[in-house]
Write a protein that holds these residues in place. Structure first.
Motif: not given
Length: 318
Positions: A41-50, A176-189
């Protein structure tokens, strides 16, 4: 009648207890799987802003929303059914598929390294002249969704491993729950990160000196933060990609590389005293990144060589 009513109530109570147990199983599975996937999750949040920085402010949130929808599609429509089918009928295929994803991440990270070393850029960038902004935005968004697919596959695989002994329904609901929660947390951040400069500009225009000070601080800090995130994102691709390969090789009966990385981790941890858990993790991540950059460089240079050879061949044909 009374005995029939008692029997019916007993059946209802059994169903209720079973449902409650299923809810408890899902809750426990979500908590366990979510904590295990935290590193990715941390890696995903770091990669996306670029992928979304450098565009006009009015396009940042729409891009993030498109990437978010793509990430949800990746997890729930593509990966969830595949994970359930593979876990039920062909569990031995999961590791090779994940390793292919690890090689892709390593390649992407190596391309970023080559760019920083002055090599050819990997596709169009913001420094190039953009003749079609709509097409360029679409390409950047598609690139982010492709990278998300690999990271999402790793998240879903980690989650699946934590609930592999559960029933099919529990596995499906948990993933499904893990996928949704993680997605919303990552892209919200990510949305908060990329919009902080707009917040800073808004505060800097306030009459309050305190608000102006905070606003100016945010405006000065955000370029540094975004540059740092870009660098972290590059290394994230390499250490996640390399880590997937290490784990995959171990699963396939080639444990030496993973054992070497773990030996380095333990040695550094023991030599660091109280900071051992942190430095040990850093050492393992560095070892994974080394493998990632080596494999990624081999793939990137091979692809560049083939592309140049095809280019020369095409020129000769003309």
């Amino acid at each position: 009648m009374p005995s029939g009513l008692v029997a019916l109530l007993d059946d209802v109570s059994v169903i209720a207890r079973a449902a409650a147990a299923s809810v408890d199983d899902v809750g426990a599975g979500v908590a366990k799987a979510g904590s295990k996937a935290a590193g990715v999750v941390i890696d995903d949040a770091a990669v996306t802003p670029g992928y979304v920085t450098g565009f006009t402010p009015d396009r940042e949130l729409p891009m993030i929303w498109r990437i978010t929808k793509g990430s949800i599609f990746n997890k729930l429509v593509i990966l969830l059914p595949i994970a359930l089918v593979l876990s039920a009928f062909l569990p031995q295929a999961i590791t090779p598929i994940l390793m292919a994803g690890g090689l892709f991440l390593s390649f992407e990270g190596a391309e970023k390294v080559l760019e920083k070393l002055g090599g050819e850029k990997h596709g169009a960038t913001l420094e190039d002249e953009i003749t079609d902004p709509v097409a360029f935005e679409k390409a950047r968004t598609s690139g982010a969704i492709r990278t998300d697919l690999i990271l999402s596959a790793e998240i879903m695989a980690i989650a699946l491993a934590e609930v592999s002994d559960a029933s099919l329904v529990t596995r499906a609901v948990t993933l499904a729950i893990v996928g949704l929660v993680i997605t919303l947390c990552v892209y919200g951040a990510v949305a908060l990160i990329v919009k902080m400069d707009d917040v800073g500009l808004h505060l800097a225009r306030k009459p309050s000196r305190a608000a102006q000070g905070v606003g100016r601080l945010l405006l000065k800090a955000m370029p540094v933060v975004l540059q740092l995130l870009g660098t972290v994102g590059m290394f994230a691709m390499l250490w996640v990609g390399g880590g997937i390969i290490l784990h995959g090789l171990e699963e396939l009966g080639v444990p030496a590389p993973a054992h070497t990385a773990h030996a380095v981790q333990h040695w550094v941890a023991q030599a660091s005293g109280a900071l051992g858990p942190v430095t040990g993790w850093i050492a393992y991540a560095a070892a994974s990144a080394v493998l990632g950059v080596v494999l990624g460089m081999v793939i990137a240079l091979a692809l560049h060589f083939v592309a140049k050879a095809r280019g020369k061949g095409g020129a000769a044909a003309h």
